[in-house]
Design a protein around this motif. Structure first.
Motif, PDB file in Angstrom:
ATOM      1  N   LEU A  52       0.854  -1.179   0.000  1.00  0.00           N
ATOM      2  CA  LEU A  52       0.000   0.000   0.000  1.00  0.00           C
ATOM      3  C   LEU A  52       0.896   1.237   0.000  1.00  0.00           C
ATOM      4  O   LEU A  52       1.764   1.376   0.864  1.00  0.00           O
ATOM      5  N   VAL A  53       0.701   2.095  -0.984  1.00  0.00           N
ATOM      6  CA  VAL A  53       1.415   3.362  -1.068  1.00  0.00           C
ATOM      7  C   VAL A  53       0.434   4.453  -0.662  1.00  0.00           C
ATOM      8  O   VAL A  53      -0.587   4.643  -1.323  1.00  0.00           O
ATOM      9  N   VAL A  54       0.732   5.143   0.426  1.00  0.00           N
ATOM     10  CA  VAL A  54      -0.105   6.231   0.916  1.00  0.00           C
ATOM     11  C   VAL A  54       0.688   7.523   0.747  1.00  0.00           C
ATOM     12  O   VAL A  54       1.804   7.639   1.265  1.00  0.00           O
ATOM     13  N   ILE A  55       0.098   8.470   0.036  1.00  0.00           N
ATOM     14  CA  ILE A  55       0.765   9.747  -0.205  1.00  0.00           C
ATOM     15  C   ILE A  55      -0.134  10.868   0.298  1.00  0.00           C
ATOM     16  O   ILE A  55      -1.298  10.969  -0.104  1.00  0.00           O
ATOM     17  N   PHE A  56       0.422  11.688   1.183  1.00  0.00           N
ATOM     18  CA  PHE A  56      -0.306  12.858   1.660  1.00  0.00           C
ATOM     19  C   PHE A  56      -0.168  13.937   0.602  1.00  0.00           C
ATOM     20  O   PHE A  56       0.944  14.319   0.232  1.00  0.00           O
ATOM     21  N   SER A  57      -1.319  14.404   0.093  1.00  0.00           N
ATOM     22  CA  SER A  57      -1.333  15.288  -1.054  1.00  0.00           C
ATOM     23  C   SER A  57      -2.173  16.529  -0.778  1.00  0.00           C
ATOM     24  O   SER A  57      -2.624  16.748   0.348  1.00  0.00           O
ATOM     25  N   SER A  58      -2.391  17.312  -1.809  1.00  0.00           N
ATOM     26  CA  SER A  58      -3.072  18.599  -1.691  1.00  0.00           C
ATOM     27  C   SER A  58      -3.653  18.986  -3.040  1.00  0.00           C
ATOM     28  O   SER A  58      -3.149  18.571  -4.077  1.00  0.00           O
ATOM     29  N   ASN A  59      -4.690  19.794  -3.012  1.00  0.00           N
ATOM     30  CA  ASN A  59      -5.273  20.304  -4.255  1.00  0.00           C
ATOM     31  C   ASN A  59      -4.502  21.491  -4.812  1.00  0.00           C
ATOM     32  O   ASN A  59      -4.459  21.698  -6.009  1.00  0.00           O
ATOM     33  N   ARG A  60      -3.904  22.283  -3.928  1.00  0.00           N
ATOM     34  CA  ARG A  60      -3.317  23.551  -4.348  1.00  0.00           C
ATOM     35  C   ARG A  60      -1.803  23.517  -4.466  1.00  0.00           C
ATOM     36  O   ARG A  60      -1.209  24.436  -5.014  1.00  0.00           O
ATOM     37  N   CYS A  61      -1.154  22.482  -3.994  1.00  0.00           N
ATOM     38  CA  CYS A  61       0.301  22.419  -3.950  1.00  0.00           C
ATOM     39  C   CYS A  61       0.893  22.199  -5.347  1.00  0.00           C
ATOM     40  O   CYS A  61       0.551  21.230  -6.032  1.00  0.00           O
ATOM     41  N   PRO A  62       1.788  23.077  -5.811  1.00  0.00           N
ATOM     42  CA  PRO A  62       2.409  22.893  -7.126  1.00  0.00           C
ATOM     43  C   PRO A  62       3.165  21.569  -7.242  1.00  0.00           C
ATOM     44  O   PRO A  62       3.198  20.965  -8.319  1.00  0.00           O
ATOM     45  N   THR A  63       3.760  21.109  -6.154  1.00  0.00           N
ATOM     46  CA  THR A  63       4.476  19.829  -6.195  1.00  0.00           C
ATOM     47  C   THR A  63       3.496  18.693  -6.444  1.00  0.00           C
ATOM     48  O   THR A  63       3.726  17.837  -7.294  1.00  0.00           O
ATOM     49  N   ALA A  64       2.391  18.673  -5.701  1.00  0.00           N
ATOM     50  CA  ALA A  64       1.384  17.624  -5.894  1.00  0.00           C
ATOM     51  C   ALA A  64       0.860  17.639  -7.327  1.00  0.00           C
ATOM     52  O   ALA A  64       0.700  16.586  -7.956  1.00  0.00           O
ATOM     53  N   LYS A  65       0.618  18.825  -7.857  1.00  0.00           N
ATOM     54  CA  LYS A  65       0.126  18.931  -9.235  1.00  0.00           C
ATOM     55  C   LYS A  65       1.162  18.409 -10.236  1.00  0.00           C
ATOM     56  O   LYS A  65       0.815  17.768 -11.221  1.00  0.00           O
ATOM     57  N   ALA A  66       2.437  18.661  -9.959  1.00  0.00           N
ATOM     58  CA  ALA A  66       3.498  18.242 -10.880  1.00  0.00           C
ATOM     59  C   ALA A  66       3.644  16.730 -10.961  1.00  0.00           C
ATOM     60  O   ALA A  66       4.209  16.214 -11.925  1.00  0.00           O
ATOM     61  N   TYR A  67       3.136  16.004  -9.972  1.00  0.00           N
ATOM     62  CA  TYR A  67       3.303  14.553  -9.924  1.00  0.00           C
ATOM     63  C   TYR A  67       2.131  13.770 -10.515  1.00  0.00           C
ATOM     64  O   TYR A  67       2.153  12.533 -10.501  1.00  0.00           O
ATOM     65  N   ALA A  68       1.137  14.417 -11.051  1.00  0.00           N
ATOM     66  CA  ALA A  68      -0.054  13.711 -11.533  1.00  0.00           C
ATOM     67  C   ALA A  68       0.273  12.599 -12.524  1.00  0.00           C
ATOM     68  O   ALA A  68      -0.156  11.454 -12.354  1.00  0.00           O
ATOM     69  N   SER A  69       1.039  12.886 -13.552  1.00  0.00           N
ATOM     70  CA  SER A  69       1.328  11.861 -14.564  1.00  0.00           C
ATOM     71  C   SER A  69       2.200  10.748 -13.989  1.00  0.00           C
ATOM     72  O   SER A  69       2.033   9.579 -14.325  1.00  0.00           O
ATOM     73  N   ARG A  70       3.127  11.097 -13.103  1.00  0.00           N
ATOM     74  CA  ARG A  70       3.979  10.075 -12.483  1.00  0.00           C
ATOM     75  C   ARG A  70       3.164   9.156 -11.582  1.00  0.00           C
ATOM     76  O   ARG A  70       3.424   7.953 -11.518  1.00  0.00           O
ATOM     77  N   LEU A  71       2.163   9.716 -10.891  1.00  0.00           N
ATOM     78  CA  LEU A  71       1.322   8.876 -10.037  1.00  0.00           C
ATOM     79  C   LEU A  71       0.456   7.936 -10.866  1.00  0.00           C
ATOM     80  O   LEU A  71       0.283   6.769 -10.507  1.00  0.00           O
ATOM     81  N   ARG A  72      -0.110   8.452 -11.951  1.00  0.00           N
ATOM     82  CA  ARG A  72      -0.907   7.580 -12.830  1.00  0.00           C
ATOM     83  C   ARG A  72      -0.046   6.433 -13.352  1.00  0.00           C
ATOM     84  O   ARG A  72      -0.471   5.278 -13.372  1.00  0.00           O
ATOM     85  N   ALA A  73       1.179   6.739 -13.766  1.00  0.00           N
ATOM     86  CA  ALA A  73       2.082   5.701 -14.280  1.00  0.00           C
ATOM     87  C   ALA A  73       2.468   4.717 -13.187  1.00  0.00           C
ATOM     88  O   ALA A  73       2.489   3.505 -13.419  1.00  0.00           O
ATOM     89  N   LEU A  74       2.759   5.218 -11.994  1.00  0.00           N
ATOM     90  CA  LEU A  74       3.108   4.341 -10.877  1.00  0.00           C
ATOM     91  C   LEU A  74       1.973   3.377 -10.569  1.00  0.00           C
ATOM     92  O   LEU A  74       2.184   2.166 -10.446  1.00  0.00           O
TER      93      LEU A  74
END
Length: 194
Positions: A52-74
């Motif tokens: 189980l991979v649990v990632i604490f994320s955010s709607n407004r954080c530029p870092t969280a937004k930058a990882y969208a494609s990497r998370l889908r691929a992961l």
């Protein structure tokens, strides 16, 4: 605690390592968390998963937004191997209205998440786990012991990544090996626990 401010003053890198859950500990279970998709999720939902991979994320954080494609691929690459990816939003929507459930639904649709994005109402999960920021990853093995915590990789911009820390940890766990680098420094946006 010292922090290096980044783009727009939103990205921070915490130098203090202070996880509440230590490597090797069984992670505090969560149950019945509301997902942006309207479902309810918890450890029992993912009982059949190898990791189980649990990632604490955010709607407004530029870092969280930058990882969208990497998370889908992961998620796509590791789902056939029994891995479940879960995002948790522990930000207080009273302090940051854009972090409310409606914003989570929008983020899930915009970023094309195919995995649960959960509300940590009252920040109970974050307080029990100890993330240092939003975008902080935790990898749990079959027994839900913490095997890795920290960053997903070493660069917010995908083209600058040279170390795939979470993927390496997943490969180690799924192969039954000790994780070669069990802890890294997470980076992203401040997570204000109230």
């Amino acid at each position: 605690m010292t922090a290096a401010l980044g783009l727009l003053g939103l990205d921070i890198e915490l130098e203090e390592d202070h996880p509440i859950v230590s490597i090797g500990d069984v992670a505090p279970a969560f149950e019945n968390l509301l997902g942006a998709d309207g479902g309810r999720y918890g450890f029992s939902t993912f009982a059949s998963r190898e990791a189980l991979v649990v990632i604490f994320s955010s709607n407004r954080c530029p870092t969280a937004k930058a990882y969208a494609s990497r998370l889908r691929a992961l998620a796509a690459d590791y789902a056939p191997r029994g891995v479940q990816v879960v995002l948790i939003n522990s930000n207080d929507p009273h302090l940051y209205p854009e972090e409310a459930l409606a914003g989570m639904r929008e983020r899930m649709a915009t970023d094309g998440y195919t995995f649960p994005y959960l509300v940590d109402e009252g920040q109970a999960v974050a307080k029990a786990w100890g993330p240092t920021c939003t975008f902080h990853a935790f990898l749990l093995d079959r027994d839900r012991r913490l095997r890795y915590e920290g960053r997903v990789d070493n660069a917010r911009l995908e083209e600058r990544v040279t170390s795939h820390d979470l993927r390496n940890a997943l490969d180690d766990v799924l192969a039954g090996r000790e994780v070669r680098l069990p802890q890294t420094r997470a980076f992203g946006c401040a997570l204000d626990l109230v």
